[in-house]
Design an enzyme around this catalytic site. Structure first.
Site, PDB file in Angstrom:
ATOM      1  N   TYR A 150      29.566 -60.533   8.020  1.00  0.00           N
ATOM      2  CA  TYR A 150      30.481 -60.246   9.100  1.00  0.00           C
ATOM      3  C   TYR A 150      30.679 -61.105  10.109  1.00  0.00           C
ATOM      4  O   TYR A 150      31.591 -61.665  10.682  1.00  0.00           O
ATOM      5  CB  TYR A 150      30.244 -58.728   9.650  1.00  0.00           C
ATOM      6  CG  TYR A 150      30.768 -58.294  10.562  1.00  0.00           C
ATOM      7  CD1 TYR A 150      31.973 -57.495  10.363  1.00  0.00           C
ATOM      8  CD2 TYR A 150      30.728 -58.023  12.060  1.00  0.00           C
ATOM      9  CE1 TYR A 150      32.893 -56.880  11.133  1.00  0.00           C
ATOM     10  CE2 TYR A 150      31.293 -57.434  12.751  1.00  0.00           C
ATOM     11  CZ  TYR A 150      32.850 -56.887  12.384  1.00  0.00           C
ATOM     12  OH  TYR A 150      33.423 -56.125  13.251  1.00  0.00           O
ATOM     13  N   LYS A 154      33.889 -63.127  11.754  1.00  0.00           N
ATOM     14  CA  LYS A 154      34.270 -63.215  12.971  1.00  0.00           C
ATOM     15  C   LYS A 154      34.439 -64.367  13.719  1.00  0.00           C
ATOM     16  O   LYS A 154      35.077 -64.718  14.751  1.00  0.00           O
ATOM     17  CB  LYS A 154      33.599 -62.013  13.653  1.00  0.00           C
ATOM     18  CG  LYS A 154      33.637 -60.650  13.365  1.00  0.00           C
ATOM     19  CD  LYS A 154      35.199 -60.127  13.156  1.00  0.00           C
ATOM     20  CE  LYS A 154      35.499 -58.722  12.707  1.00  0.00           C
ATOM     21  NZ  LYS A 154      36.720 -58.110  13.037  1.00  0.00           N
TER      22      LYS A 154
END
Length: 253
Positions: A150, A154
């Site tokens: 993640y 991001k």
């Protein structure tokens, strides 16, 4: 007094608009009279809500599905003014236990999905010589235990945002990203349920620590993020591009 609406006559595509930050953003833009097309695998959320919301079942990690859906939007409205990429997914694990599928799925939905949507709307926004793209990053881009997939996705979105802003600025297209901190959403409930996969024994204790570090002394709501997204979609942000705006209630992140 009649409400004119900031986005009257504008068409917005919002991915992940069936819940969380995406849902709050749909409501914000609807109030300001936008025509909205929601790309989401979950259908029926907006069925009886407003005639100005259209739902399309789209897997944003699939380039062809995204291209076909964007073409349909343009054929229906003859314009695409705003793209807001809210769709996201978590598959947490410490690196020792992270599976290839957990890495691939998170990168495909969060990063590749954003790329697919930006790429698909670019020709139409170039033709119009105007457009707003708003991507969703996260404070996790700065590093997050148990979330290397993640965090990488991001952080990639931040690079994608800045690069697209440079490429597309001469065509009147603004590209910015919002990076939320801890926000109370369905995704945060998933995070709580899977906290042990991140090596977190006491989730409430971790949440309390976040709260204590926050000068505003509260946890964020989807509307807090939607307010910033709304600003970036308006003409008030016309001299803002390539920026990552942290919405975390804290100056330190």
């Amino acid at each position: 007094m009649r409400h004119i609406g900031t986005f009257r006559g504008k068409v917005a595509i919002i991915t992940g608009g069936a819940g969380g930050i995406g849902e709050a953003t749909v409501k914000k833009l609807l109030f300001e009279k936008a025509k909205i097309v929601v790309f989401d695998l979950l259908q029926g959320k907006w069925q009886d809500y407003s005639d100005d919301v259209y739902e399309m079942k789209v897997d944003i990690s699939n380039r062809r599905e995204v291209e076909d859906a964007v073409n349909c939007v343009f054929k229906k409205f003859n314009r695409i003014d705003i793209l807001i990429n809210c769709a996201g997914i978590l598959k947490d694990h410490l690196i020792d236990d992270m599976l290839d599928d957990e890495w691939d799925t998170v990168i495909d939905v969060n990063l590749k999905g954003s790329f697919n949507c930006c790429k698909a709307v670019t020709p139409f926004m170039k033709r119009q010589q105007q457009g707003k793209m708003i991507l969703i990053s996260s404070v996790a881009a700065l590093g997050a235990k148990g979330r290397v997939n993640y965090a990488a996705a991001k952080a990639g979105i931040q690079g994608l945002t800045k690069s697209l802003a440079i490429e597309l600025g001469p065509h009147g297209i603004h590209v910015n990203a919002v990076a939320p901190g801890y926000i109370e959403t369905q995704m945060s409930k998933v995070s709580e349920a899977d906290a042990h996969k991140r090596g977190i024994d006491n989730f409430n204790q971790m949440k309390e620590a976040i709260l204590n570090r926050n000068p505003i002394r509260r946890i964020g709501k989807p509307e807090d993020v939607a307010n910033v997204i709304e600003f970036l979609a308006t003409e008030k942000s016309d001299y803002v591009t390539g920026q990552i705006i942290y919405v975390s209630g804290s100056p330190s992140n």
